[in-house]
Design a protein around this motif. Structure first.
Motif, PDB file in Angstrom:
ATOM      1  N   VAL A 158       0.820  -1.210   0.000  1.00 40.99           N
ATOM      2  CA  VAL A 158       0.000   0.000   0.000  1.00 40.99           C
ATOM      3  C   VAL A 158       0.854   1.260   0.000  1.00 40.99           C
ATOM      4  O   VAL A 158       1.980   1.276   0.498  1.00 40.99           O
ATOM      5  N   ASP A 159       0.278   2.292  -0.570  1.00 43.89           N
ATOM      6  CA  ASP A 159       0.777   3.657  -0.428  1.00 43.89           C
ATOM      7  C   ASP A 159      -0.339   4.472   0.201  1.00 43.89           C
ATOM      8  O   ASP A 159      -1.524   4.226  -0.061  1.00 43.89           O
ATOM      9  N   GLY A 160       0.022   5.417   1.042  1.00 43.95           N
ATOM     10  CA  GLY A 160      -0.970   6.231   1.729  1.00 43.95           C
ATOM     11  C   GLY A 160      -1.197   7.551   1.030  1.00 43.95           C
ATOM     12  O   GLY A 160      -0.258   8.169   0.522  1.00 43.95           O
ATOM     13  N   VAL A 161      -2.441   7.979   1.009  1.00 47.43           N
ATOM     14  CA  VAL A 161      -2.818   9.265   0.418  1.00 47.43           C
ATOM     15  C   VAL A 161      -3.499  10.102   1.494  1.00 47.43           C
ATOM     16  O   VAL A 161      -4.503   9.678   2.077  1.00 47.43           O
ATOM     17  N   ALA A 162      -2.941  11.273   1.757  1.00 45.27           N
ATOM     18  CA  ALA A 162      -3.503  12.150   2.790  1.00 45.27           C
ATOM     19  C   ALA A 162      -4.850  12.700   2.342  1.00 45.27           C
ATOM     20  O   ALA A 162      -4.977  13.260   1.248  1.00 45.27           O
ATOM     21  N   ALA A 163      -5.850  12.513   3.180  1.00 43.61           N
ATOM     22  CA  ALA A 163      -7.208  12.929   2.855  1.00 43.61           C
ATOM     23  C   ALA A 163      -7.419  14.422   3.089  1.00 43.61           C
ATOM     24  O   ALA A 163      -6.761  15.044   3.926  1.00 43.61           O
ATOM     25  N   ARG A 164      -8.362  14.951   2.381  1.00 47.26           N
ATOM     26  CA  ARG A 164      -8.802  16.323   2.613  1.00 47.26           C
ATOM     27  C   ARG A 164      -9.414  16.425   4.016  1.00 47.26           C
ATOM     28  O   ARG A 164      -9.851  15.427   4.592  1.00 47.26           O
ATOM     29  N   CYS A 165      -9.477  17.629   4.522  1.00 49.65           N
ATOM     30  CA  CYS A 165     -10.107  17.819   5.829  1.00 49.65           C
ATOM     31  C   CYS A 165     -10.590  19.268   5.949  1.00 49.65           C
ATOM     32  O   CYS A 165     -10.292  19.958   6.925  1.00 49.65           O
ATOM     33  N   ALA A 166     -11.327  19.722   4.952  1.00 47.88           N
ATOM     34  CA  ALA A 166     -11.852  21.087   4.961  1.00 47.88           C
ATOM     35  C   ALA A 166     -12.761  21.278   6.168  1.00 47.88           C
ATOM     36  O   ALA A 166     -13.650  20.466   6.427  1.00 47.88           O
ATOM     37  N   GLY A 167     -12.515  22.320   6.922  1.00 47.80           N
ATOM     38  CA  GLY A 167     -13.334  22.586   8.095  1.00 47.80           C
ATOM     39  C   GLY A 167     -12.819  21.945   9.363  1.00 47.80           C
ATOM     40  O   GLY A 167     -13.397  22.136  10.435  1.00 47.80           O
ATOM     41  N   CYS A 168     -11.732  21.171   9.265  1.00 45.50           N
ATOM     42  CA  CYS A 168     -11.150  20.563  10.470  1.00 45.50           C
ATOM     43  C   CYS A 168     -10.357  21.623  11.231  1.00 45.50           C
ATOM     44  O   CYS A 168      -9.429  22.223  10.674  1.00 45.50           O
ATOM     45  N   ALA A 169     -10.714  21.843  12.466  1.00 45.20           N
ATOM     46  CA  ALA A 169     -10.013  22.839  13.270  1.00 45.20           C
ATOM     47  C   ALA A 169      -8.609  22.357  13.604  1.00 45.20           C
ATOM     48  O   ALA A 169      -8.366  21.160  13.772  1.00 45.20           O
ATOM     49  N   ALA A 170      -7.690  23.306  13.721  1.00 46.85           N
ATOM     50  CA  ALA A 170      -6.305  22.963  14.053  1.00 46.85           C
ATOM     51  C   ALA A 170      -6.222  22.259  15.401  1.00 46.85           C
ATOM     52  O   ALA A 170      -5.414  21.345  15.589  1.00 46.85           O
ATOM     53  N   THR A 171      -7.069  22.668  16.337  1.00 49.53           N
ATOM     54  CA  THR A 171      -7.054  22.033  17.659  1.00 49.53           C
ATOM     55  C   THR A 171      -7.488  20.578  17.568  1.00 49.53           C
ATOM     56  O   THR A 171      -6.926  19.709  18.251  1.00 49.53           O
ATOM     57  N   LEU A 172      -8.478  20.295  16.718  1.00 48.41           N
ATOM     58  CA  LEU A 172      -8.940  18.926  16.536  1.00 48.41           C
ATOM     59  C   LEU A 172      -7.831  18.058  15.942  1.00 48.41           C
ATOM     60  O   LEU A 172      -7.574  16.951  16.415  1.00 48.41           O
ATOM     61  N   LEU A 173      -7.159  18.574  14.922  1.00 50.12           N
ATOM     62  CA  LEU A 173      -6.085  17.820  14.283  1.00 50.12           C
ATOM     63  C   LEU A 173      -4.936  17.563  15.259  1.00 50.12           C
ATOM     64  O   LEU A 173      -4.335  16.482  15.250  1.00 50.12           O
ATOM     65  N   ALA A 174      -4.650  18.553  16.113  1.00 54.07           N
ATOM     66  CA  ALA A 174      -3.598  18.368  17.112  1.00 54.07           C
ATOM     67  C   ALA A 174      -3.990  17.290  18.112  1.00 54.07           C
ATOM     68  O   ALA A 174      -3.173  16.439  18.487  1.00 54.07           O
ATOM     69  N   GLN A 175      -5.243  17.299  18.540  1.00 52.86           N
ATOM     70  CA  GLN A 175      -5.728  16.281  19.473  1.00 52.86           C
ATOM     71  C   GLN A 175      -5.639  14.894  18.853  1.00 52.86           C
ATOM     72  O   GLN A 175      -5.231  13.928  19.508  1.00 52.86           O
ATOM     73  N   LYS A 176      -6.017  14.792  17.584  1.00 58.61           N
ATOM     74  CA  LYS A 176      -5.977  13.501  16.903  1.00 58.61           C
ATOM     75  C   LYS A 176      -4.541  13.026  16.711  1.00 58.61           C
ATOM     76  O   LYS A 176      -4.258  11.820  16.774  1.00 58.61           O
ATOM     77  N   ALA A 177      -3.631  13.957  16.467  1.00 51.73           N
ATOM     78  CA  ALA A 177      -2.222  13.583  16.316  1.00 51.73           C
ATOM     79  C   ALA A 177      -1.674  13.014  17.624  1.00 51.73           C
ATOM     80  O   ALA A 177      -0.929  12.026  17.620  1.00 51.73           O
TER      81      ALA A 177
END
Length: 214
Positions: A158-177
């Motif tokens: 497999v190769d990974g493709v980064a998905a779109r995330c329009a409307g994702c808050a930076a705080t949410l992405l940081a929490q998920k990371a």
């Protein structure tokens, strides 16, 4: 004091080892949507659906939009949507299938796995149940290295493709990371002990049939 500092460094390295494993193992296999290579199958990993239980949540919508774009551009032919059919937020694969139809993806090109209960299960079942050998896997960037590493460990090219995330808050992405950093520990443990997927199913020709018909 020096010994304490050294012990802290060693402890940090031990805690970080699973995350380092996923990061290093996925190196060279991560792409953005524009630069993604071609593969017959693209696997979309499920996540929460919206409150109405009929539409995907923001992150899931981004994953589906990315997968649809890969199909429309000719870089993939069939989409395997893999998620929890009895999830707390709703039936992820059913919502994913319906949303893809709204994006113009031929339903004959979509195969749904309702027992992709987590990333490990989605990868294992793609290989064991659906016979997928080569694929792209689509999820947000914070999750991508872990997903690619697990799938490759389980025998998928497999190769990974980064998905779109329009409307994702930076705080949410940081929490998920941060969450994904700790989830790498479970990923490493699952890989080491070679656990089977939570639900075992007979082999399915659904992906093969979709490739033939599509």
């Amino acid at each position: 004091m020096a010994r304490l500092a050294a012990a802290a460094v060693v402890a940090l390295l031990l805690v970080s080892a699973p995350w380092l494993w996923t990061t290093i193992s996925a190196h060279g296999h991560l792409y953005d949507e524009v630069g993604a290579p071609a593969a017959d199958v693209v696997i979309v990993l499920g996540t929460e659906v919206a409150a109405d239980r009929r539409q995907p949540g923001t992150r899931l919508a981004g994953r589906l939009q990315t997968a649809a774009a890969l199909v429309h551009s000719g870089r993939a032919r069939v989409i395997l949507v893999s998620g929890d059919g009895g999830g707390a937020s709703g039936d992820e694969p059913a919502v994913m299938t319906s949303y893809l139809a709204g994006l113009g993806v031929d339903p004959r090109r979509v195969v749904a796995d309702s027992f992709g209960l987590d990333t490990y299960d989605s990868c294992a079942r793609a290989r064991e149940v659906y016979g997928v050998v080569r694929a792209l896997v689509v999820t947000q960037s914070y999750h991508l290295s872990r997903a690619v590493t697990l799938c490759r460990h389980l025998g998928l090219d497999v190769d990974g493709v980064a998905a779109r995330c329009a409307g994702c808050a930076a705080t949410l992405l940081a929490q998920k990371a941060v969450r994904d950093y700790f989830a790498s520990g479970k990923a490493a443990w699952d890989a080491v002990r070679g656990r089977p997927p939570a639900v075992r199913s007979p082999e399915s020709a659904a992906v093969h049939d979709a490739l033939r018909d599509g």
